[in-house]
Design a protein around this motif. Structure first.
Motif, mmCIF file in Angstrom:
data_model
loop_
_atom_site.group_PDB
_atom_site.id
_atom_site.type_symbol
_atom_site.label_atom_id
_atom_site.label_comp_id
_atom_site.label_asym_id
_atom_site.label_seq_id
_atom_site.Cartn_x
_atom_site.Cartn_y
_atom_site.Cartn_z
ATOM 1 N N CYS A 163 0.867 -1.177 0.000
ATOM 2 C CA CYS A 163 0.000 0.000 0.000
ATOM 3 C C CYS A 163 0.905 1.229 0.000
ATOM 4 O O CYS A 163 0.795 2.092 -0.847
ATOM 5 N N PRO A 199 -3.758 9.079 0.619
ATOM 6 C CA PRO A 199 -4.952 9.797 1.086
ATOM 7 C C PRO A 199 -5.577 9.023 2.252
ATOM 8 O O PRO A 199 -6.521 8.267 2.067
ATOM 9 N N GLU A 226 -0.093 6.586 -6.718
ATOM 10 C CA GLU A 226 -1.227 7.523 -6.732
ATOM 11 C C GLU A 226 -0.757 8.966 -6.602
ATOM 12 O O GLU A 226 0.121 9.266 -5.802
ATOM 13 N N GLY A 274 -7.153 7.731 -7.082
ATOM 14 C CA GLY A 274 -7.815 6.947 -6.045
ATOM 15 C C GLY A 274 -9.311 7.189 -5.987
ATOM 16 O O GLY A 274 -9.843 8.139 -6.581
#
Ligand code: PEP
Ligand code: MN
Length: 253
Positions: A24, A54, A86, A106
């Protein structure tokens, strides 16, 4: 406007498939390098690695930011791999697009039309995640925002939609795959990690996604899932990833 009159309604079908995996986010060069080495051994050439995260809480780890981009650059020089990351702002798109291969938009930014326009002006491939409560129509209109600026290299990503049940983080809408395919030729991949929020069902949902016609997968994995800086509970081990990769290779790879 009718889909057939839109740019995305006239994009030709591509045979390309995507197996994308990785953490991630990550906390150091060494951490990401170890993962890259293991994924490369499996023949995975697209690595996901978040640097601008985020997060729902402003107190959670936000990613390494520019330092993370530098680590990605270093690993790209060292290994023959492509990176997916991202971007959450127009400034990041302008500054860092040249250092990565695929830009991820995202779920939280699917409705951020200025950001969509800015990635539409790049030549990168764009993964456009479905907003967590977006209809298929809204999602496709967001794709059209990107295409209208000139970039037709759009990959849709189903990542689950919000519902009332707390057993899973979201509900994986596998129906969106054949529905989208009946409407346009844009490739659609599935992220079973954010859909489920739990690593024990990522393998089965990955397989189900492929059976339903997905053009690829975006899966959170780590060499040591438990130390993952974010989304550890949904991050799978390399052992589980091998099972998924074997299934993918047999069916569509
Ligand atoms: C992610 O890919 O780490 C992520 C934040 O995903 P989503 O936008 O689907 O929540
Ligand atoms: Mn995540």
């Amino acid at each position: 406007m009718n889909l057939t009159e839109m740019i995305i309604g006239n994009i030709k079908k591509s045979q390309e498939k995507y197996f994308i995996s990785g953490p991630c986010s990550f906390g150091s060069y060494e951490e990401l390098r170890d993962i890259v080495i293991e994924l490369k051994k499996l023949g995975i050439s697209y690595i996901r690695a978040g640097v601008f995260k985020p997060r729902s809480s402003p107190y959670s780890f936000q990613g390494l930011g520019e330092q993370g981009i530098k680590i990605i650059q270093k690993l790209k020089n060292e290994f023959d791999i492509k990176f997916v990351t991202e971007f959450t702002s127009i400034e990041q798109v302008k500054k860092y697009s040249k250092y990565i291969d695929i830009i991820q938009i995202g779920s939280r930014n699917m409705y951020n039309y200025e950001l969509l326009k800015s990635v539409g002006r790049t030549t990168n491939k764009i993964i456009l995640k479905r907003g967590m409560s977006a209809t298929v129509e809204e999602w496709l209109l967001s794709a059209e925002y990107i295409a209208k600026e000139g970039n037709k290299n759009i990959i849709l990503c189903e990542r689950g939609i919000r519902s009332f049940d707390k057993e899973t983080r979201n509900v994986l809408d596998l129906q969106s795959i054949p529905v989208i395919k009946s409407m346009c030729n844009l490739p659609i991949i599935v992220d079973p990690s954010h859909a489920s929020g739990r690593r024990d069902i990522v393998e089965i949902m990955s397989k189900a996604s492929i059976v339903c016609g997905a053009d690829g997968l975006l899966i959170e994995s780590h060499t040591n899932s438990d130390i993952s800086k974010s989304d550890a509970c949904q991050t799978i081990s390399i052992k589980t990833l091998v099972n998924i990769k074997n299934f993918y290779d047999q069916k569509i790879g």
